[in-house]
Design an enzyme around this catalytic site. Structure first.
Site, mmCIF file in Angstrom:
data_model
loop_
_atom_site.group_PDB
_atom_site.id
_atom_site.type_symbol
_atom_site.label_atom_id
_atom_site.label_comp_id
_atom_site.label_asym_id
_atom_site.label_seq_id
_atom_site.Cartn_x
_atom_site.Cartn_y
_atom_site.Cartn_z
ATOM 1 N N ARG A 67 38.756 26.016 34.614
ATOM 2 C CA ARG A 67 37.505 26.509 35.202
ATOM 3 C C ARG A 67 36.826 27.420 34.183
ATOM 4 N NH1 ARG A 67 36.504 31.442 39.139
ATOM 5 N NH2 ARG A 67 34.271 31.120 39.289
ATOM 6 N N HIS A 98 28.160 32.807 36.427
ATOM 7 C CA HIS A 98 29.181 33.863 36.439
ATOM 8 C C HIS A 98 28.537 35.113 35.839
ATOM 9 C CE1 HIS A 98 33.763 34.455 36.675
ATOM 10 N NE2 HIS A 98 33.276 35.635 36.361
ATOM 11 N N GLU A 115 31.442 34.965 42.881
ATOM 12 C CA GLU A 115 31.485 36.301 43.487
ATOM 13 C C GLU A 115 30.092 36.870 43.752
ATOM 14 O OE1 GLU A 115 34.217 38.770 41.256
ATOM 15 O OE2 GLU A 115 35.889 37.439 41.680
ATOM 16 N N ASN A 162 38.386 33.991 45.535
ATOM 17 C CA ASN A 162 38.932 34.858 44.486
ATOM 18 C C ASN A 162 39.597 36.035 45.176
ATOM 19 O OD1 ASN A 162 37.499 33.107 42.875
ATOM 20 N ND2 ASN A 162 36.118 34.641 42.028
ATOM 21 N N TYR A 194 42.371 39.347 44.791
ATOM 22 C CA TYR A 194 43.149 40.211 43.902
ATOM 23 C C TYR A 194 43.901 41.320 44.627
ATOM 24 C CZ TYR A 194 40.696 38.166 39.924
ATOM 25 O OH TYR A 194 40.229 37.292 38.985
ATOM 26 N N GLU A 198 40.327 32.189 41.673
ATOM 27 C CA GLU A 198 40.825 33.293 40.836
ATOM 28 C C GLU A 198 41.921 34.043 41.582
ATOM 29 O OE1 GLU A 198 37.963 36.137 39.313
ATOM 30 O OE2 GLU A 198 36.548 34.535 38.845
HETATM 31 O O1 IFM Z 1 37.158 39.415 35.272
HETATM 32 C C1 IFM Z 1 36.744 39.280 36.601
HETATM 33 C C2 IFM Z 1 36.028 37.964 36.817
HETATM 34 O O2 IFM Z 1 34.955 37.799 35.965
HETATM 35 C C3 IFM Z 1 35.520 37.893 38.225
HETATM 36 N N1 IFM Z 1 36.552 38.172 39.171
HETATM 37 C C4 IFM Z 1 37.390 39.322 38.973
HETATM 38 C C5 IFM Z 1 37.914 39.336 37.545
HETATM 39 C C6 IFM Z 1 38.781 40.588 37.321
HETATM 40 O O3 IFM Z 1 38.023 41.742 37.552
#
Ligand code: IFM
Length: 447
Positions: free
Chosen positions: A77, A121, A166, A294, A296, A353
């Site tokens: 990606r 992006h 995002e 995405n 985290y 992500e």
């Molecule tokens: O690096 C970023 C990415 O560009 C978008 N999502 C979160 C990642 C980590 O912060």
């Protein structure tokens, strides 16, 4: 030891984004994006770092594809830099920019790796920002023209597409919280940009159906998880409001053709109105083929009277955090995925992500990043449980292939499974690279 087995059909990938890795900011006819301007303005990015050179992937893309190939992933990606392919934001294509992506795509296909393109992006051409950027409705038409040009150029070879990465970050983080480019601090700007990004998404999806009829398209919102700190109704409601900002605000319009009333009112109480024109929601709610998520981090959420717009404060679950200070909450990944499935139904989900920031350096030619491996194991265990619970997850894409320009954090924060020396651009595979390679090849790992 327990073996976590993932389905043989699950697609594996690795992700990057143009401004974070390409470098060559002044080469090949590229013009500045909002991130060039923002990062060059003092005080916006740690240590004054910019993406001028980044990982130099513009010149080293063949080496990067080789790393992908030996990793054994099915998909890569990456995103297209709009100002590299259409330097004036609208109108003429730049043959050198097109050639760069055509070569990258060919290199991927030659190595049996499927390209997945993100159209946006975060690197809006500065020339369009000067005309109002995403606050201006006209930018949605400029995006449509850009998307159509890319579908025509690459749609014959590339079948997986994402419109916007995002949208919460590209709107509220960038225009209300002022952390990312263009660095504004207006709630009205955040609300306008958010709506225009979603409208741009819908317009591109409509046109994709004609231009790439055998392709699949979606978008990639980010999502965290807020778990109520206590069973009190106050904490439960505070978490719902906090989640709504990322989840319902960016998903209801696509899947339900509405915006959540609670937030419309809340924004209005703070002086910002939602400006939707007739027909916008029909455009935004075009059916999509895949949903990117995405994920985290997550936290406990507790009601706080002066806790910002949503009257919620985040309370970390325990002391475990990655090196970017984000709490680790793998259970939240499971909860977020099952919740999305329950709320929005059976759309195929890609984890577009997931990954961790740990800033290990190279020691004797090796990078010992066991913490990243642990993070990935925990999150892939949650993923496996979500699949067992019936969530239609079709792919998992790690962030990131390479250490790269981590936006306002600059180069200090490292998310890659490959270490990059930002002076020499030398790549060193981390322990997590080898662990991920084995996991991808075996479709399983030990915990
Ligand atoms: O690096 C970023 C990415 O560009 C978008 N999502 C979160 C990642 C980590 O912060």
């Amino acid at each position: 030891m327990t073996t976590i087995q993932l389905p043989e059909t699950l697609k594996w990938g690795a992700a990057t984004a143009s401004y974070q890795i390409e470098g060559a900011a002044h080469e090949g006819g590229r013009t500045p994006s909002i991130w060039d301007v923002f990062s060059h303005a003092p005080g916006n990015v740690k240590n004054g770092d910019t993406g001028d050179n980044a990982c130099n992937s513009y010149h080293k893309y063949k080496e990067d594809v080789n790393h992908l190939s030996e990793l054994g992933v099915d998909q890569y990606r990456f995103s297209i830099s709009w100002s590299r392919v259409i330097p004036q934001g609208r109108g003429e294509l730049n043959p050198e920019g097109i050639a760069y992506y055509r070569n990258l795509i060919q290199e991927l296909l030659d190595h049996g790796i499927e390209p997945m393109i993100t159209l946006y992006h975060w690197d809006l051409p500065q020339i369009l920002q000067d005309e109002g950027g995403w606050e201006a409705r006209e930018t949605t038409d400029a995006f449509l023209a850009y998307a159509e040009a890319m579908f025509k150029e690459f749609g014959g070879q590339v079948k997986k597409w994402l419109t916007i990465n995002e949208p919460w970050c590209a709107s509220f983080l960038s225009n209300y919280l002022g952390v990312h480019a263009p660095g504004k601090t207006s709630l009205q700007a955040g609300v306008d940009v958010a709506h225009h990004l979603m409208l741009a998404h819908g317009k591109a999806v409509q046109s994709f159906r004609e231009l790439v009829p055998d392709g699949e398209i979606g978008y990639a919102p980010n999502l965290g998880w807020l778990e109520p700190y206590s069973p009190s109704q106050e904490d439960i409601d505070a978490c719902k409001r906090g989640m709504m900002w990322q989840k319902e605000w960016f998903m209801d319009p696509v899947f339900k053709g509405t915006y959540p009333e609670t937030l419309i009112q809340l924004f209005a109480e703070h002086g910002a109105s939602l400006n939707v024109e007739e027909g916008d929601l029909e455009i935004i709610s075009q059916p999509i083929d895949l949903m990117g998520i995405n994920y985290y981090t997550g936290s406990l959420g507790r009601y706080k009277e002066d806790g910002g717009l949503f009257q919620v404060e985040e309370v970390p679950l325990d002391e475990r955090r990655t090196d970017i200070d984000w709490p680790i909450y793998a259970e939240g990944f499971y909860k977020a995925l099952t919740d999305i499935h329950q709320t929005y139904g059976d759309v195929p989900i890609y984890i577009t992500e997931n990954g961790a920031c740990y800033n290990h350096g190279v020691e004797d030619g090796r990078v010992y990043d066991q913490e990243r491996i642990d993070y990935l194991k925990q999150h892939l265990t949650s993923l496996s449980r979500a699949i067992e619970a019936g969530v239609p997850i079709v792919g998992y894409i790690v962030w990131s292939l390479l250490d790269n320009f981590e936006w306002a954090e600059g180069y200090e924060k490292r998310f890659g499974i490959i270490h990059v020396n930002f002076e020499t651009f030398e790549r060193t595979r981390k322990d997590s690279y080898y662990w991920y390679r084995d996991t991808v090849n075996n479709h399983s790992f030990e915990v």
